[in-house]
Write an enzyme that holds these catalytic residues in place. Structure first.
Site, PDB file in Angstrom:
ATOM      1  N   CYS A 184       0.728  -1.416  -0.029  1.00 37.18           N
ATOM      2  CA  CYS A 184      -0.042   0.048  -0.148  1.00 37.18           C
ATOM      3  C   CYS A 184       0.829   1.187  -0.015  1.00 37.18           C
ATOM      4  O   CYS A 184       1.537   1.552  -0.978  1.00 37.18           O
ATOM      5  CB  CYS A 184      -0.876   0.003   1.182  1.00 37.18           C
ATOM      6  SG  CYS A 184      -2.444   1.110   0.940  1.00 37.18           S
TER       7      CYS A 184
ATOM      8  N   HIS B 287      -3.932  -5.099   0.596  1.00 33.63           N
ATOM      9  CA  HIS B 287      -3.384  -5.275   2.034  1.00 33.63           C
ATOM     10  C   HIS B 287      -3.463  -6.872   2.116  1.00 33.63           C
ATOM     11  O   HIS B 287      -4.473  -7.397   2.405  1.00 33.63           O
ATOM     12  CB  HIS B 287      -4.267  -4.684   3.075  1.00 33.63           C
ATOM     13  CG  HIS B 287      -3.769  -3.374   3.083  1.00 33.63           C
ATOM     14  ND1 HIS B 287      -3.034  -2.653   4.051  1.00 33.63           N
ATOM     15  CD2 HIS B 287      -4.595  -2.208   2.593  1.00 33.63           C
ATOM     16  CE1 HIS B 287      -2.923  -1.517   3.859  1.00 33.63           C
ATOM     17  NE2 HIS B 287      -3.751  -1.056   3.271  1.00 33.63           N
TER      18      HIS B 287
ATOM     19  N   GLU C 161      -2.261  -8.527   4.422  1.00 34.83           N
ATOM     20  CA  GLU C 161      -2.345  -9.060   5.701  1.00 34.83           C
ATOM     21  C   GLU C 161      -3.789  -9.084   6.153  1.00 34.83           C
ATOM     22  O   GLU C 161      -4.179  -9.772   7.353  1.00 34.83           O
ATOM     23  CB  GLU C 161      -1.653  -8.071   6.703  1.00 34.83           C
ATOM     24  CG  GLU C 161      -2.185  -6.872   6.841  1.00 34.83           C
ATOM     25  CD  GLU C 161      -1.688  -5.818   5.647  1.00 34.83           C
ATOM     26  OE1 GLU C 161      -1.164  -6.351   4.693  1.00 34.83           O
ATOM     27  OE2 GLU C 161      -1.725  -4.615   5.912  1.00 34.83           O
TER      28      GLU C 161
ATOM     29  N   SER D  61       1.170 -13.536  38.599  1.00 31.37           N
ATOM     30  CA  SER D  61      -0.266 -13.292  38.731  1.00 31.37           C
ATOM     31  C   SER D  61      -1.273 -14.434  38.815  1.00 31.37           C
ATOM     32  O   SER D  61      -2.543 -14.251  38.951  1.00 31.37           O
ATOM     33  CB  SER D  61      -0.703 -12.332  37.621  1.00 31.37           C
ATOM     34  OG  SER D  61      -0.687 -12.883  36.470  1.00 31.37           O
ATOM     35  N   GLY D  62      -0.964 -15.622  38.560  1.00 26.89           N
ATOM     36  CA  GLY D  62      -1.895 -16.485  38.196  1.00 26.89           C
ATOM     37  C   GLY D  62      -2.217 -16.521  36.737  1.00 26.89           C
ATOM     38  O   GLY D  62      -3.110 -17.421  36.235  1.00 26.89           O
ATOM     39  N   GLY D  63      -2.103 -15.315  35.874  1.00 20.57           N
ATOM     40  CA  GLY D  63      -2.519 -15.320  34.660  1.00 20.57           C
ATOM     41  C   GLY D  63      -1.194 -15.982  33.601  1.00 20.57           C
ATOM     42  O   GLY D  63      -0.146 -16.663  34.141  1.00 20.57           O
ATOM     43  N   VAL D  64      -1.659 -16.133  32.492  1.00 19.79           N
ATOM     44  CA  VAL D  64      -0.993 -16.848  31.536  1.00 19.79           C
ATOM     45  C   VAL D  64       0.462 -16.308  31.286  1.00 19.79           C
ATOM     46  O   VAL D  64       1.571 -17.027  31.370  1.00 19.79           O
ATOM     47  CB  VAL D  64      -1.693 -16.855  29.913  1.00 19.79           C
ATOM     48  CG1 VAL D  64      -0.793 -17.584  29.028  1.00 19.79           C
ATOM     49  CG2 VAL D  64      -2.958 -17.421  29.990  1.00 19.79           C
ATOM     50  N   ASP D  65       0.794 -14.854  31.155  1.00 25.61           N
ATOM     51  CA  ASP D  65       2.040 -14.221  30.530  1.00 25.61           C
ATOM     52  C   ASP D  65       3.149 -14.756  31.759  1.00 25.61           C
ATOM     53  O   ASP D  65       3.981 -15.256  31.416  1.00 25.61           O
ATOM     54  CB  ASP D  65       2.076 -13.089  30.294  1.00 25.61           C
ATOM     55  CG  ASP D  65       0.966 -12.693  29.336  1.00 25.61           C
ATOM     56  OD1 ASP D  65       0.415 -13.505  28.399  1.00 25.61           O
ATOM     57  OD2 ASP D  65       0.372 -11.575  29.236  1.00 25.61           O
ATOM     58  N   SER D  66       2.713 -14.147  32.775  1.00 28.71           N
ATOM     59  CA  SER D  66       3.708 -14.420  33.826  1.00 28.71           C
ATOM     60  C   SER D  66       4.012 -15.761  34.396  1.00 28.71           C
ATOM     61  O   SER D  66       5.289 -16.152  34.469  1.00 28.71           O
ATOM     62  CB  SER D  66       3.213 -13.736  35.260  1.00 28.71           C
ATOM     63  OG  SER D  66       2.022 -13.896  35.808  1.00 28.71           O
ATOM     64  N   THR D  67       2.913 -16.537  34.223  1.00 25.16           N
ATOM     65  CA  THR D  67       3.225 -17.966  34.439  1.00 25.16           C
ATOM     66  C   THR D  67       4.202 -18.823  33.396  1.00 25.16           C
ATOM     67  O   THR D  67       5.060 -19.372  33.759  1.00 25.16           O
ATOM     68  CB  THR D  67       2.085 -18.847  34.391  1.00 25.16           C
ATOM     69  OG1 THR D  67       1.174 -18.235  35.259  1.00 25.16           O
ATOM     70  CG2 THR D  67       2.126 -20.446  34.708  1.00 25.16           C
TER      71      THR D  67
HETATM   72  N1  LIG Z   1      -1.364 -10.651  42.211  1.00 24.10           N
HETATM   73  C1  LIG Z   1      -0.165 -10.417  41.687  1.00 24.10           C
HETATM   74  N2  LIG Z   1       0.923 -10.812  42.385  1.00 24.10           N
HETATM   75  C2  LIG Z   1       1.994 -10.603  41.940  1.00 24.10           C
HETATM   76  N3  LIG Z   1       2.412  -9.985  40.931  1.00 24.10           N
HETATM   77  C3  LIG Z   1       1.414  -9.603  39.868  1.00 24.10           C
HETATM   78  C4  LIG Z   1       0.277  -9.965  40.259  1.00 24.10           C
HETATM   79  N4  LIG Z   1      -0.951  -9.529  39.547  1.00 24.10           N
HETATM   80  C5  LIG Z   1      -0.057  -8.946  38.612  1.00 24.10           C
HETATM   81  N5  LIG Z   1       1.384  -9.217  38.645  1.00 24.10           N
HETATM   82  C6  LIG Z   1       2.405  -8.720  37.796  1.00 24.10           C
HETATM   83  O1  LIG Z   1       2.060  -7.718  37.053  1.00 24.10           O
HETATM   84  C7  LIG Z   1       2.211  -8.067  35.826  1.00 24.10           C
HETATM   85  C8  LIG Z   1       1.145  -7.261  35.144  1.00 24.10           C
HETATM   86  O2  LIG Z   1      -0.015  -7.716  35.424  1.00 24.10           O
HETATM   87  P1  LIG Z   1      -1.491  -7.765  34.418  1.00 24.10           P
HETATM   88  O3  LIG Z   1      -2.425  -8.671  35.155  1.00 24.10           O
HETATM   89  O4  LIG Z   1      -1.416  -6.617  34.096  1.00 24.10           O
HETATM   90  O5  LIG Z   1      -0.774  -8.505  33.311  1.00 24.10           O
HETATM   91  P2  LIG Z   1      -1.200  -9.534  32.135  1.00 24.10           P
HETATM   92  O6  LIG Z   1      -0.673  -9.001  30.975  1.00 24.10           O
HETATM   93  O7  LIG Z   1      -2.531 -10.112  32.399  1.00 24.10           O
HETATM   94  O8  LIG Z   1      -0.130 -10.524  32.522  1.00 24.10           O
HETATM   95  P3  LIG Z   1      -0.711 -12.201  33.237  1.00 24.10           P
HETATM   96  O9  LIG Z   1      -1.158 -12.926  32.081  1.00 24.10           O
HETATM   97  O10 LIG Z   1       0.710 -12.487  33.892  1.00 24.10           O
HETATM   98  O11 LIG Z   1      -1.733 -11.876  34.489  1.00 24.10           O
HETATM   99  C9  LIG Z   1       2.047  -9.316  35.752  1.00 24.10           C
HETATM  100  O12 LIG Z   1       2.870 -10.077  34.614  1.00 24.10           O
HETATM  101  C10 LIG Z   1       2.630 -10.010  37.188  1.00 24.10           C
HETATM  102  O13 LIG Z   1       4.086 -10.009  36.730  1.00 24.10           O
HETATM  103  N1  LIG Z   2      -3.428   1.921   3.560  1.00 20.81           N
HETATM  104  C1  LIG Z   2      -2.497   2.694   3.336  1.00 20.81           C
HETATM  105  O1  LIG Z   2      -1.388   2.551   3.040  1.00 20.81           O
HETATM  106  C2  LIG Z   2      -3.043   3.975   2.231  1.00 20.81           C
HETATM  107  C3  LIG Z   2      -1.762   4.796   1.717  1.00 20.81           C
HETATM  108  C4  LIG Z   2      -2.282   6.265   1.546  1.00 20.81           C
HETATM  109  N2  LIG Z   2      -2.610   6.893   2.717  1.00 20.81           N
HETATM  110  C5  LIG Z   2      -3.599   6.268   0.880  1.00 20.81           C
HETATM  111  O2  LIG Z   2      -4.408   6.703   1.025  1.00 20.81           O
HETATM  112  O3  LIG Z   2      -3.675   5.995  -0.562  1.00 20.81           O
HETATM  113 MG   LIG Z   3      -3.287 -10.560  34.471  1.00 23.71          MG
END
Ligand SMILES: Nc1ncnc2c1ncn2[C@@H]1O[C@H](COP(=O)(O)OP(=O)(O)OP(=O)(O)O)[C@@H](O)[C@H]1O
Ligand SMILES: NC(=O)CC[C@H](N)C(=O)O
Ligand SMILES: [Mg+2]
Ligand SMILES: O=c1[nH]c(=O)c2[nH+]cn([C@@H]3O[C@H](COP(=O)(O)O)[C@@H](O)[C@H]3O)c2[nH]1
Length: 509
Positions: free
Chosen positions: A79, A167, A169, A221-227
């Site tokens: 684009c 695009h 994507e 946090s018990g969440g996915v990322d930190s685990t």
């Molecule tokens: N209860 C808690 N105890 C300790 N650390 C925490 C707690 N809650 C959040 N954190 C920390 O803060 C970070 C940000 O928390 P948040 O919930 O915003 O993240 P997230 O993107 O949801 O990640 P996650 O999946 O790990 O929870 C977490 O990754 C963790 O490291």
């Molecule tokens: N999606 C784009 O990249 C647009 C490019 C440019 N701004 C246009 O309007 O043509």
């Molecule tokens: Mg979280």
């Protein structure tokens, strides 16, 4: 990590999607703003230029120097990128007669082009532009047209440079992923070796090297990322990883104990810190949403600081930062305007003097889940709904008291357990309950009641940026509202939130 594909961001809303598609091909890629091209390009095998809200003809439009890229390595310009190459290399770009936005079909495809291998005749593509390429740049050959756009795709002779106006994507470009694959795999010969297993092996080796015998603390946090971050680090440095899980008094019902039990089976070194009273004490009397969030953020840091002082010689703080957080902070547009301040243990004050390690900073959420699965983490944990760091505090509108927390924990538990037993939990991206600051009149056993109203919220989403409310079955809503009113003392009315985001948000505060 192999840096295989470089994506230059010109501020398009779709740049992240390009990265998603490339990753789906098991190819590693990184996004950089157009004005911060890495000086060492030796590890990149191909470059993609993205779209942009700017017109190449505008004065403030991004005009990066591509002399180290163009003609020197495979280049795909999308684009704005395609217009940019045309405008500055002897072609012509002008305003279109009509703004082209939406679906179009390829009406001409040049024969025998690898770029279009396996692409169907009349293939649907997604257009989103108001400028058009009126004349091709020097040495260019037309590869495709649509009914309205003559130069929908071109390549430059003598270079591995391809350019497309649509695009690829976007999901509506039916063969878009195929074209990206043709370009990256067949033309640029980029290896498809970015798999969860390869990531784990490389990251564990990298962490071992980087951290040596140093001690690391991590907030769990018990969440996915930190685990997932914790399990990866544990694999690399074992008992030198100290995880801290804080009970802020605003977790779900029994969550503090459940999460601690869950971690026990995983060989992690976890300390549970029960700071519920401290948080609730500091929050007492506060009703303003932003003040609540800021207070929680501050107390988190204080608790964390106290805890890390109990450990000797800690050098690193590990965080579960993932790629969308990184992109947000480095994109052309920069960190977006604050709608809600997310609490984050990340923003630690300087006095803590810890170095930061973020093993997941290059992964998208679904990749984190797949890495987690490779690491053998319980699918139930990996499938958990997102839960906000400030916890139930932002689902209790108005001031927070221990009684209100308990009411909401009970309501939330009936709702979530109900979703699970009806087989709905995994069909919903996030669900929870909100305690409203109003009482309503009801009648129970012939007696007048004047009690709290709760709202239930269940949304579909991919990343939390936009969301739709879920059409939960009426029978389920009927059962769950009945259960809530019967089982939770203090609640006599249940409503269901049918707002989408935007204009609403997922959380109410
Ligand atoms: N209860 C808690 N105890 C300790 N650390 C925490 C707690 N809650 C959040 N954190 C920390 O803060 C970070 C940000 O928390 P948040 O919930 O915003 O993240 P997230 O993107 O949801 O990640 P996650 O999946 O790990 O929870 C977490 O990754 C963790 O490291
Ligand atoms: N999606 C784009 O990249 C647009 C490019 C440019 N701004 C246009 O309007 O043509
Ligand atoms: Mg979280
Ligand atoms: O870790 C978090 N800290 C926070 O302060 C926070 N606020 C909202 N959320 C979660 O983010 C997603 C989008 O929420 P909103 O639509 O309410 O902004 C939803 O998944 C919310 O649960 C948070 N997560």
């Amino acid at each position: 990590m192999q840096h295989n594909v470089l994506i230059l961001d010109f501020g398009s809303q779709y740049t992240q999607l390009i990265a998603r598609r490339v990753r789906e091909l098991n190819i590693f890629c990184e996004i950089f703003p157009y004005n911060h091209i890495p000086s060492d390009l030796s590890s990149y095998k191909a470059v993609i230029l993205g779209g942009s809200p700017f017109s190449v003809r505008g004065e403030d439009a991004p005009h990066p120097d591509l002399s180290q890229i163009r003609g020197k390595m495979p280049l795909l310009a999308v684009c704005y990128g395609a217009q940019y190459l045309a405008h500055f290399s002897g072609g012509e770009v002008a305003a279109s007669n009509t703004r082209e936005y939406g679906r179009a079909n390829l009406s001409y495809i040049k024969e025998g082009e690898t770029f279009f291998d396996g692409v169907s005749e009349n293939s649907q593509v997604w257009m989103s532009h108001s400028d058009s390429i009126k004349a091709l740049p020097t040495n260019a050959v037309k590869l495709a047209s649509t009914h309205d756009v003559e130069y929908a795709a071109y390549k430059i002779e003598g270079e591995t440079t391809y350019a497309i106006q649509y695009h690829p994507e976007v999901y509506h470009s039916t063969d878009g992923k195929k074209m990206l694959e043709n370009f990256l795999v067949k033309i640029a010969e980029v290896p498809q070796n970015f798999t969860p297993n390869a990531f784990v092996d490389e990251m564990v080796a990298e962490l071992k090297e980087k951290l040596g015998n140093d001690k690391v603390v991590l907030g769990l946090s018990g969440g996915v990322d930190s685990t997932v971050a914790a399990v990866l680090l544990n694999k690399a440095i074992g008992q030198n990883l100290y995880c801290i899980f804080v009970n802020n008094g605003l977790l779900r019902k029994n969550e503090f104990q459940n999460v601690l039990d869950q971690y026990k089976g995983m060989g992690l070194n976890v300390k549970g810190v029960d700071a519920g009273d401290r948080f609730l004490g500091e929050l007492a009397g506060i009703s303003d949403p932003e003040t609540k969030r800021k207070t929680i953020g501050r107390v988190f840091i204080e608790v964390f600081d106290d805890e890390s002082h109990l450990l000797e010689d800690v050098k690193w703080l590990a965080q579960g930062t993932i790629y969308p957080d990184v992109i947000e902070s480095v994109s052309v547009k920069g960190p977006s305007a604050t709608i809600k301040s997310h609490h984050n243990v990340g923003g630690l004050p300087d006095y803590m003097k810890l170095k930061i390690v973020e093993p997941l900073r290059m992964l998208f959420k679904d990749e984190v889940r797949r890495v987690g699965a490779t690491l053998g983490i319980d699918p139930e944990l990996l499938g958990r709904h997102p839960f906000p760091g400030p916890g139930l505090s932002i689902r209790i509108l108005g001031d927070i008291t221990p009684e209100k927390v308990q009411i909401l924990q009970d309501v939330d538990s009936v709702f979530i357990e109900g979703l699970k037993s009806w087989g709905l939990y995994d069909k919903v991206w996030q669900a929870g309950a909100i305690l409203l600051p109003v009482n309503s009149v009801g009648v129970m056993g012939d007696e007048r009641t004047y009690e709290k109203v709760v709202a239930l919220r269940a949304v579909e989403s991919t990343d939390g940026m936009t969301a739709d409310w879920v059409h939960l079955p009426y029978d389920f809503l009927m059962k769950v509202s009945n259960d809530i009113i019967n089982k939770v003392k203090g609640v006599n009315r249940v409503v269901y939130d049918i707002s989408s985001k935007p204009p609403a948000t997922i959380e109410w505060e």
